[in-house]
Design an enzyme around this catalytic site. Sequence first.
Site, PDB file in Angstrom:
ATOM      1  N   SER A  44       0.859  -1.189   0.000  1.00  0.00           N
ATOM      2  CA  SER A  44       0.000   0.000   0.000  1.00  0.00           C
ATOM      3  C   SER A  44       0.888   1.229   0.000  1.00  0.00           C
ATOM      4  O   SER A  44       2.050   1.161   0.422  1.00  0.00           O
ATOM      5  CB  SER A  44      -0.883   0.001   1.250  1.00  0.00           C
ATOM      6  OG  SER A  44      -1.549   1.245   1.405  1.00  0.00           O
ATOM      7  N   TYR A  94      -2.381   0.507  10.690  1.00  0.00           N
ATOM      8  CA  TYR A  94      -2.283   0.057   9.308  1.00  0.00           C
ATOM      9  C   TYR A  94      -0.969   0.527   8.697  1.00  0.00           C
ATOM     10  O   TYR A  94      -0.285  -0.233   8.011  1.00  0.00           O
ATOM     11  CB  TYR A  94      -3.468   0.581   8.501  1.00  0.00           C
ATOM     12  CG  TYR A  94      -3.547   0.041   7.097  1.00  0.00           C
ATOM     13  CD1 TYR A  94      -3.727  -1.308   6.858  1.00  0.00           C
ATOM     14  CD2 TYR A  94      -3.451   0.890   5.990  1.00  0.00           C
ATOM     15  CE1 TYR A  94      -3.792  -1.818   5.558  1.00  0.00           C
ATOM     16  CE2 TYR A  94      -3.536   0.403   4.692  1.00  0.00           C
ATOM     17  CZ  TYR A  94      -3.705  -0.951   4.481  1.00  0.00           C
ATOM     18  OH  TYR A  94      -3.780  -1.440   3.197  1.00  0.00           O
TER      19      TYR A  94
END
Length: 202
Positions: free
Chosen positions: A83, A96
């Site tokens: 990501s 995250y």
Amino acid sequence: MTKQVDVDALAAYLRELGPIHALVNNAGGALGVASVEDSDADDWIRMFDVNVVGTKRVTSALLPLLREAIVEGDTATILMVTSIAATVPYEGGSGYNAAKFAQHALTAVLRLELAGEPIRVIEVAPGMVKTEEFALVRFGGDAAKADTVYDNVPDPLVADDIAETIVHALELPPFVNIDLVTVKPVAQAAPHKMIRGELKPR
């Protein structure tokens, strides 16, 4: 992929099918938007288990199968889907960000460890991708909040866009390795800077 017994069963199943030439570790799952101080440690454990430890489990289990499939002049490929959260921190990302930064580091270390073998290690780091699950999971099933993430964003990426990027990376000549490709919609300059509304020249 968070249970070793399941990963071992996958490896046994794939061994019976025949050679494998590529492994795509497509981990994901952001839980919440709380700060480092206020976030739930159990959410962090879950995110690390899925994104980092799960990636490690599957990679360790399938590396022997990838090596067996290599023939002279060919390569095997391990592709990690991480990501933009893996390299750019942002408020609301806390756990995250931490998990994806760790997965990014795992990928870089693996590339160093496999140097000298004909095994490519590729990282694809998507930005905003509109799917049915990602934002819904992050907001604990609150569909209204999840919908606001993509509200009025011109042409957010969809899963097929990332799939095409993965296929392109895997189909490049065997001597070509893409260390890292970041894929974002044009409307997204950074994780924390999203343009909503029409894109037009100034």
